[in-house]
Design an enzyme around this catalytic site. Structure first.
Site, PDB file in Angstrom:
ATOM      1  N   GLY A  13       0.842  -1.200   0.000  1.00  0.00           N
ATOM      2  CA  GLY A  13       0.000   0.000   0.000  1.00  0.00           C
ATOM      3  C   GLY A  13       0.869   1.239   0.000  1.00  0.00           C
ATOM      4  O   GLY A  13       1.881   1.286   0.680  1.00  0.00           O
ATOM      5  N   ASP A 144       0.595   1.983   8.421  1.00  0.00           N
ATOM      6  CA  ASP A 144       0.085   1.254   9.589  1.00  0.00           C
ATOM      7  C   ASP A 144       0.965   1.385  10.829  1.00  0.00           C
ATOM      8  O   ASP A 144       0.535   1.058  11.932  1.00  0.00           O
ATOM      9  CB  ASP A 144      -0.093  -0.226   9.242  1.00  0.00           C
ATOM     10  CG  ASP A 144      -1.182  -0.440   8.209  1.00  0.00           C
ATOM     11  OD1 ASP A 144      -2.137   0.360   8.188  1.00  0.00           O
ATOM     12  OD2 ASP A 144      -1.082  -1.390   7.417  1.00  0.00           O
ATOM     13  N   GLU A 247     -11.085   0.831  11.212  1.00  0.00           N
ATOM     14  CA  GLU A 247     -11.771  -0.154  10.368  1.00  0.00           C
ATOM     15  C   GLU A 247     -11.694  -1.562  10.965  1.00  0.00           C
ATOM     16  O   GLU A 247     -12.506  -2.422  10.667  1.00  0.00           O
ATOM     17  CB  GLU A 247     -11.159  -0.177   8.965  1.00  0.00           C
ATOM     18  CG  GLU A 247      -9.687  -0.592   8.954  1.00  0.00           C
ATOM     19  CD  GLU A 247      -9.065  -0.647   7.553  1.00  0.00           C
ATOM     20  OE1 GLU A 247      -9.791  -0.724   6.573  1.00  0.00           O
ATOM     21  OE2 GLU A 247      -7.821  -0.604   7.476  1.00  0.00           O
TER      22      GLU A 247
END
Lengths: 420, 420
Positions: A13, A144, A247
């Site tokens: 990502g 992250d 999430e």
């Protein structure tokens, strides 16, 4: 000393500052023209190495390479491809060596998160297990913030800043409307397994009553009753309630809230994620009008509000990676070492990539308040320097001026193509 | 000349720059201390006038008032309360006059969109129909950009800039991942009845292949077949597809897509809005992996990336409103007049508020490309100056420094309370 070529690739990502790392790698490699020959980049990460899709970075203008420092996304393309084990996928590794050797590549820089460092670790072994002399340096990157060893991960500081700024602003919006309209606002943020990004939202709350009033972390199972009581208390005290929800939050039974279909009596899966489910939970139980947002890619591509600290560290790890390679190192990754908090000081250290791969560092429990809905002073002290400083891109026509490269392909030399 | 007091109130959905208008009203009123006595603000719009909840703005520091210029949200609180007609709600109007006269208020500034100008128009009539001498000046504000007469509405330029910046950035993200992962990205934007905000996303696409590749407008019924064909074409040409979708898009039968449950065979209403439905439509028909975002309040509170043009115009309408009142005007609203495009020049004009109320200006058909999926050069020429310039707020601890006012209440003088 013979000169060999260098290859840089981006993986996983993407972030607002991964191209700042690319800039650090490329500029530093080009400054060492005595030791490094040509500088290549692989298209779409390791996939481009396997398919021999290489870009000749030396044909880009220095101004364009410099502009990578403020351009989000992954300029050379990224991928989510994982290499198998040497035992099971020997052909893949032979292909890598074939591409490396054909293009005289002996420096390889793989820029990615935990999964990508697994790939880097496997390539680093090639020199030992298959006899091809490659210096493989992992370069850290992940929004992250879950990599071990490093104090923080390049990419995280900017998404942290984006979320903190966004919840501060949206919090003012919902406060404005609360008397006669919307009283609840929920923003869903990234972080499926670790609550670092959600925690960063907490930086916006500097005095009592500031948004966010509640943070929902993946590390803390959602106790609906306690949560609803807290929402009610907020609205009583402040007239409104602004919530940051990861999430990855889970129900007390361990299932993901995003998949739990709390609101649908028929058990049909919902399209949205956590934010609409949390919003509806509040509406159904407390009756308040709500709004919710899902930032998704906006949060990790928001170079317009990048953290200066983050952009500088992203560049620094790229620079250090090249210096490590030139110092004869292999199978290591530059990391950020926190030297002090007041004033904030950091330096570059190193860690073995084999130990980084596939480890996820979660938010420690003492960074979360006892009630599970906020961050502690220790967490704030850790996070705050990471969002410090603004690093605005240049603008043209009212929009950020992000660079596009020419991306001239290196002529393919191998007869065989390779199926991914 | 006797001095009377001024009252300012904010109404409707808030914006990133409505407080810049507040700043313009307050600073200008305070500069005319020879004609204007005290400057008050109503808490929560017209509701605060009815309940006699007034704030003494004169007790705030000049520095704090100046800081309103860069603070988003509605500092005094907003509302969605509409006044009924004089015939049916005479008590309400009598109450307003009672509050005005008790506090010597003869200048009233109501800052809002179309619905709010309806309220302002009704108050402006008081002087004629009920004999209380009030100068009521409407002050424009709406992210929807749907007010008549004015070239554009303060608040719109900043949300336009936010959406254009965001789709440019997220577009780079999806392009990065497209080779092996997500190929489709959809951002849902505000604008239930008019596609102005969606159109603004189009500014990000300056050369072929730039995001957004498709815009879905509320003015153009969604032809699923043509849309899917366009998505397919984009992915073939560019490898990915970035889409801006207005929350207000409709199916060819006139129903809202957000409520159409396109993806659910059982007909159950979905929690999310348009973005997940459009995403799932693509996934189900073309099979591509997608991501989507819903900016919601983030887009209209994003003062950190406000348009400088917008912030200046927002201040200017506030300043002009006070000047209009002092010139003896009533029942008018300052508007933005576009003088020229190259270079962009604007001035302040005026329009009668009675003709502004409840009119919604839609995106003209010639601003949308013939195929219905993009904006024309004429649209770009109209929109571009509105997002021009950056106007960054000050930062502290890595976050925008938004002001909080003391909001000291004006002592209530009326015995009766008023039920809303």
């Amino acid at each position: 000393m013979p000169k060999y070529n260098a290859l840089y690739a981006q993986s996983g990502g993407v972030t607002a500052v991964i191209n700042a790392t690319a800039c650090g790698v490329i500029q530093t490699a080009q400054q060492h023209a005595d030791k490094i020959g040509r500088v290549f980049a692989a298209r779409d990460g390791i996939v481009g190495v396997l398919t021999e899709d290489l870009i000749d970075v030396g044909l880009e203008s220095p101004a364009d390479i410099a502009a990578l420092r403020h351009t989000p996304g992954s300029i050379f393309g990224s991928c989510r491809h994982k290499l198998g084990t040497l035992e099971k996928n020997r052909l893949q590794y032979e292909r890598l060596i074939e591409v490396f050797s054909t293009h005289d590549i002996r420096y390889f820089f793989y820029n990615g998160g935990g999964d990508s460092q697994d790939t880097a670790a496997k390539i680093a072994q090639i020199s030992e297990t298959m006899g091809y002399p490659i210096a493989c340096i992992g370069v850290p990157k992940t929004v992250d913030n879950d990599l071990p060893f490093t104090d923080n991960s390049p990419g995280f500081g900017s998404v942290a800043k984006y979320i903190a700024v966004s919840i501060r602003e949206a919090g003012l919006d919902v406060a404005s409307m609360a008397q006669s309209s919307t009283k609840v606002f929920v923003i869903e943020v990234m972080g499926r397994h670790a609550g670092w990004i959600a925690a960063a939202g907490g930086l916006a709350a500097e005095t009592e009553g500031d948004a966010p009033h509640i943070i929902l972390f993946p590390e803390i199972p959602l106790d609906q009753e306690a949560f609803l009581a807290r929402v009610q208390l907020c609205i009583k005290k402040f007239g409104h309630c602004a919530i940051v929800a990861s999430e990855g939050i889970r129900n007390t039974d361990g299932t993901f809230v995003a998949e739990s279909g709390l609101v649908d009596a028929f058990g049909h899966k919902q399209l949205g994620g956590v934010a609409p489910i949390i919003s509806k939970l509040i509406k159904n139980n407390l009756g308040y009008k709500y709004h919710w947002a899902l930032a998704d890619y906006l949060q990790r591509s928001a170079r317009h509000i990048a953290s200066k600290t983050d952009a500088e560290q992203a560049y620094a790890v790229g620079k250090a990676a090249v210096e490590f390679a030139l110092a004869g190192k292999n199978a290591v990754m530059p990391i950020i070492v926190r030297e002090s908090n007041h004033p904030y000081r950091w330096s570059i250290g190193e860690a073995p990539i084999a130990k980084i791969a596939n480890v996820e560092v979660k938010l420690p429990r003492h960074y979360i308040t006892e009630d599970g809905f906020g961050i502690t002073p220790a967490c704030r002290e850790y996070l705050q320097p990471l969002i410090e400083g603004e690093d605005y891109p240049p603008y043209k026509n009212g929009l950020p001026l992000y660079v596009k490269l020419k991306k001239i392909a290196v002529a393919k030399k191998l007869e065989k193509t390779f199926e991914i």
